[in-house]
Write an enzyme that holds these catalytic residues in place. Structure first.
Site, PDB file in Angstrom:
ATOM      1  N   GLU A   1      -9.954  23.078  36.648  1.00  0.00           N
ATOM      2  CA  GLU A   1     -11.306  22.743  37.138  1.00  0.00           C
ATOM      3  C   GLU A   1     -12.349  22.853  36.032  1.00  0.00           C
ATOM      4  OE1 GLU A   1      -9.361  25.305  37.721  1.00  0.00           O
ATOM      5  OE2 GLU A   1     -10.349  26.888  38.868  1.00  0.00           O
TER       6      GLU A   1
ATOM      7  N   CYS B   1      -1.560  27.352  23.165  1.00  0.00           N
ATOM      8  CA  CYS B   1      -0.500  28.318  23.480  1.00  0.00           C
ATOM      9  C   CYS B   1       0.460  28.462  22.310  1.00  0.00           C
ATOM     10  CB  CYS B   1       0.252  27.893  24.712  1.00  0.00           C
ATOM     11  SG  CYS B   1       1.134  26.371  24.446  1.00  0.00           S
TER      12      CYS B   1
ATOM     13  N   LYS C   1      -2.843  18.706  39.769  1.00  0.00           N
ATOM     14  CA  LYS C   1      -3.994  19.585  40.026  1.00  0.00           C
ATOM     15  C   LYS C   1      -4.465  20.053  38.659  1.00  0.00           C
ATOM     16  CE  LYS C   1      -5.586  23.242  40.240  1.00  0.00           C
ATOM     17  NZ  LYS C   1      -6.716  23.605  39.309  1.00  0.00           N
TER      18      LYS C   1
ATOM     19  N   SER D   1      -1.719  30.672  32.266  1.00  0.00           N
ATOM     20  CA  SER D   1      -1.580  32.045  31.790  1.00  0.00           C
ATOM     21  C   SER D   1      -0.412  32.752  32.497  1.00  0.00           C
ATOM     22  CB  SER D   1      -2.880  32.803  32.055  1.00  0.00           C
ATOM     23  OG  SER D   1      -3.144  32.806  33.441  1.00  0.00           O
TER      24      SER D   1
HETATM   25  P1  NAD Z   1      -4.999  29.706  33.999  1.00  0.00           P
HETATM   26  O1  NAD Z   1      -3.719  30.374  34.303  1.00  0.00           O
HETATM   27  O2  NAD Z   1      -6.268  30.416  34.239  1.00  0.00           O
HETATM   28  O3  NAD Z   1      -5.119  28.332  34.839  1.00  0.00           O
HETATM   29  C1  NAD Z   1      -4.064  27.394  34.883  1.00  0.00           C
HETATM   30  C2  NAD Z   1      -4.115  26.669  36.214  1.00  0.00           C
HETATM   31  O4  NAD Z   1      -3.937  27.613  37.270  1.00  0.00           O
HETATM   32  C3  NAD Z   1      -5.435  25.950  36.479  1.00  0.00           C
HETATM   33  O5  NAD Z   1      -5.164  24.693  37.042  1.00  0.00           O
HETATM   34  C4  NAD Z   1      -6.140  26.871  37.455  1.00  0.00           C
HETATM   35  O6  NAD Z   1      -6.956  26.164  38.367  1.00  0.00           O
HETATM   36  C5  NAD Z   1      -5.016  27.553  38.192  1.00  0.00           C
HETATM   37  N1  NAD Z   1      -5.358  28.920  38.592  1.00  0.00           N
HETATM   38  C6  NAD Z   1      -6.162  29.786  37.926  1.00  0.00           C
HETATM   39  N2  NAD Z   1      -6.238  30.959  38.590  1.00  0.00           N
HETATM   40  C7  NAD Z   1      -5.473  30.830  39.702  1.00  0.00           C
HETATM   41  C8  NAD Z   1      -5.143  31.710  40.774  1.00  0.00           C
HETATM   42  N3  NAD Z   1      -5.628  32.944  40.838  1.00  0.00           N
HETATM   43  N4  NAD Z   1      -4.315  31.250  41.722  1.00  0.00           N
HETATM   44  C9  NAD Z   1      -3.818  30.018  41.661  1.00  0.00           C
HETATM   45  N5  NAD Z   1      -4.090  29.140  40.671  1.00  0.00           N
HETATM   46  C10 NAD Z   1      -4.908  29.537  39.691  1.00  0.00           C
HETATM   47  O7  NAD Z   1      -4.892  29.195  32.487  1.00  0.00           O
HETATM   48  P2  NAD Z   1      -6.024  28.523  31.602  1.00  0.00           P
HETATM   49  O8  NAD Z   1      -7.022  29.551  31.235  1.00  0.00           O
HETATM   50  O9  NAD Z   1      -6.470  27.250  32.206  1.00  0.00           O
HETATM   51  O10 NAD Z   1      -5.160  28.115  30.317  1.00  0.00           O
HETATM   52  C11 NAD Z   1      -4.932  28.990  29.239  1.00  0.00           C
HETATM   53  C12 NAD Z   1      -3.602  29.699  29.382  1.00  0.00           C
HETATM   54  O11 NAD Z   1      -2.562  28.730  29.477  1.00  0.00           O
HETATM   55  C13 NAD Z   1      -3.253  30.557  28.192  1.00  0.00           C
HETATM   56  O12 NAD Z   1      -2.662  31.751  28.660  1.00  0.00           O
HETATM   57  C14 NAD Z   1      -2.228  29.719  27.435  1.00  0.00           C
HETATM   58  O13 NAD Z   1      -1.338  30.444  26.623  1.00  0.00           O
HETATM   59  C15 NAD Z   1      -1.529  29.070  28.548  1.00  0.00           C
HETATM   60  N6  NAD Z   1      -0.840  27.869  28.122  1.00  0.00           N
HETATM   61  C16 NAD Z   1       0.516  27.906  28.015  1.00  0.00           C
HETATM   62  C17 NAD Z   1       1.199  26.808  27.561  1.00  0.00           C
HETATM   63  C18 NAD Z   1       2.683  26.834  27.447  1.00  0.00           C
HETATM   64  O14 NAD Z   1       3.251  25.786  27.244  1.00  0.00           O
HETATM   65  N7  NAD Z   1       3.338  27.968  27.584  1.00  0.00           N
HETATM   66  C19 NAD Z   1       0.503  25.624  27.233  1.00  0.00           C
HETATM   67  C20 NAD Z   1      -0.881  25.613  27.367  1.00  0.00           C
HETATM   68  C21 NAD Z   1      -1.540  26.745  27.821  1.00  0.00           C
END
Ligand code: NAD
Length: 516
Positions: free
Chosen positions: A195, A300, A192, A245
């Site tokens: 988006e 990240c 997944k 996140s």
């Molecule tokens: P996000 O958490 O907004 O989204 C990640 C995924 O979760 C997406 O596929 C999204 O569709 C889904 N999602 C978003 N909101 C949701 C909800 N309310 N309920 C269920 N699913 C939901 O993260 P992002 O903005 O796409 O990515 C950036 C974040 O990812 C930053 O915080 C970054 O630090 C983190 N990140 C961490 C690592 C790591 O290895 N620790 C690596 C890359 C990115």
């Protein structure tokens, strides 16, 4: 934020008549247009124009994908290790050959510059290369004669249908972190993607099909929270890998484990770069700029905060600031650009808002990215490089993960003070120390409560044969991503105790099994 765009399957156009590409699911080895009636807009961050409309799956569409993956698992888990290794080699060759095509999709939807996108694909490819060694990685243990005439051995078996939910910032690498080991270990995998930049997932799906991966072994379900919740609640999904996140990672971990799934959920970060007074100032400044502003800070493992100990502070801030005008900001497709736009307008504006709050809360804005000409003149989501000095722990720009091209600097008097700051931070993803003192670096490695540590290396992303993961609020679960932990996460161990006795020695014995 998801905004509704065109009806599913329909090739729409924007207000200028430019084509908007429908971005579908991938189920049973082919693209499948969505039927939910919901789509989200996908933008080119460099132009600010909508380029695509991604389908958002319903609960029923997720179930269809799971049924396909479940059916495929029955035969896929029986495919020999030699054949699986052969397929991983074929995937490796195809991804390698199409590296630039994948990278160009990342440039178009994420906004990062092409050289950085190529780097992303290469680091993902390394995990596929690791998975080519799957016959060796799945070797179990064997103890002959554990008791008289009895041998004991362990085997590792796939867990079943597994899902990967990925973030916007690495639309190719993070899926590769997950699916390579998941598939090689005999699971079927449902991705997944984010988006915001979903198209790379479909090119990867095509390459896996071309490599010979059977239908249903790799599936893509496009979607938002509806699809994620359907995954978390589906009884036929055994394990979920998540990267994103921290609030969502916590939610995924709690909901998934409540539903009996194995979950690894990697969250956000606030990575500190500790610079000791003996460090080479120019080298530390080069590293801070590279790690703070690369990929517009949307990594990240980006350095978010420089912690300068004592007298190194002033020359270091000056050296960082000197370098900022030379960072070329521009569209990712411009080969001379070093830093692209941010992923969405909302995100760009949120990142910029930290400059406002930092100034209000008493920090010094040394460089303000809003002064970059592209910030005001372009329709794209650009923000220049920003540097904020005299930051203190209670300021919003320190407390929050900004995830943009904003580097903050804190000054402390001692190593102990710097260490306390890092260890008190709720995140524990990555950190780095810059020093010429080996003893100090070793002490830091021993003391610091962070999962990935760099010694004079600002972005210490582990190579594919180690595992990637932070501590504290940067990871929920026990096992890190890829490497040996990845193999463990996607397999269950079984221990077999075996005897091939001479039937003439058989007798009834109600006592507890003895070994001696
Ligand atoms: P996000 O958490 O907004 O989204 C990640 C995924 O979760 C997406 O596929 C999204 O569709 C889904 N999602 C978003 N909101 C949701 C909800 N309310 N309920 C269920 N699913 C939901 O993260 P992002 O903005 O796409 O990515 C950036 C974040 O990812 C930053 O915080 C970054 O630090 C983190 N990140 C961490 C690592 C790591 O290895 N620790 C690596 C890359 C990115």
């Amino acid at each position: 934020m998801t905004e509704l765009a065109s009806a599913p399957g329909e090739r729409a156009s924007d207000s200028n008549g430019a084509a908007i590409t429908p971005i579908n699911h991938w189920i049973d080895g082919s693209p499948v247009p969505g039927t939910s009636g919901r789509t989200a807009k996908v933008f080119n961050p460099a132009t600010g124009q909508q380029s695509g409309a991604v389908d958002l799956a319903s609960v029923e569409e997720v179930d269809k994908a799971v049924q396909s993956a479940k059916a495929a698992f029955v035969s896929w888990r029986g495919v020999s290790l030699a054949k699986r290794a052969e397929l991983m080699f074929a995937i490796r060759e195809l991804v390698h050959a199409r590296k630039e095509d994948i990278a160009r999709i990342l440039v178009a939807e994420h906004g990062k510059v092409l050289s950085d996108a190529m780097g992303e694909v290469t680091r993902g490819l390394e995990v596929i290369e690791f998975a080519c060694g799957i016959p060796t990685l799945l070797k179990g243990e064997f103890s002959e004669q554990a008791s008289t005439g009895i041998d004991v051995y362990s085997i590792r078996q796939p867990v079943g249908v597994v899902a990967g939910i990925t973030p916007f910032n690495f639309p190719a690498m993070v899926p590769m972190w997950m699916f390579a080991n998941a598939i090689a270990t005999g699971n079927t995998f449902i991705l997944k993607p984010s988006e915001k930049d979903p198209s790379a997932s479909l090119l990867l799906a095509e390459l896996l099909r071309e490599a010979g991966v059977p239908e249903g072994v790799f599936t893509v379900v496009q979607g938002d929270k509806v699809a994620v919740d359907a995954i978390l609640n589906h009884p036929d999904i055994a394990a979920v890998s998540f990267v994103g996140s921290t609030p969502i990672a916590r939610y995924i971990y709690e909901t998934g484990t409540k539903n009996g799934k194995r979950v690894q959920a990697l969250g956000g970060a606030k990575n500190h770069m500790l610079v000791l007074p003996d460090a080479d100032v120019n080298m530390a400044a080069d590293a801070a700029v590279s790690a703070g502003y690369g990929s517009a800070g949307e990594r990240c493992m980006a350095i978010a905060t420089v912690v300068a100990v004592g007298s190194v502070h002033d020359p270091l801030v000056e050296a960082i600031n000197d370098r900022l005008p030379k960072v070329k900001v521009g569209p990712g497709s411009d080969p001379t650009a070093e830093m692209g736009p941010l992923v969405t307008k909302q995100h760009r504006d949120k990142v910029a808002s930290y400059l406002e709050s930092a100034a209000e809360q008493g920090a010094t804005i040394v460089a303000d990215g809003r002064e970059h000409p592209l910030y005001a003149s372009s329709e794209g989501f650009f923000l220049g490089t920003s540097l904020i000095d005299h930051v203190t722990p209670e300021m919003d720009c320190y407390r929050d993960e900004i995830f943009g091209p904003v580097l903050t600097v804190m000054q402390v008097e001692t190593y102990e003070e710097a260490l306390g700051l890092i260890n008190d931070n709720p995140y524990g993803n990555g950190t780095a120390i810059f020093t010429r003192d080996g003893g100090a670096a070793r002490q830091f490695q021993f003391d610091v409560n962070v999962g990935m540590v760099g010694v004079n290396v600002p972005i210490p992303v582990p190579v594919a044969y180690y595992s990637f993961g932070g501590w504290k609020a940067s990871l929920f679960g026990d096992l890190h991503m890829y490497g040996p932990d990845g193999i463990q996460f996607y397999t269950r161990s079984k221990v077999v105790t075996s005897r091939w006795p001479d039937p003439s020695t058989s007798s009834v014995d109600l006592g507890f099994p003895r070994t001696r």
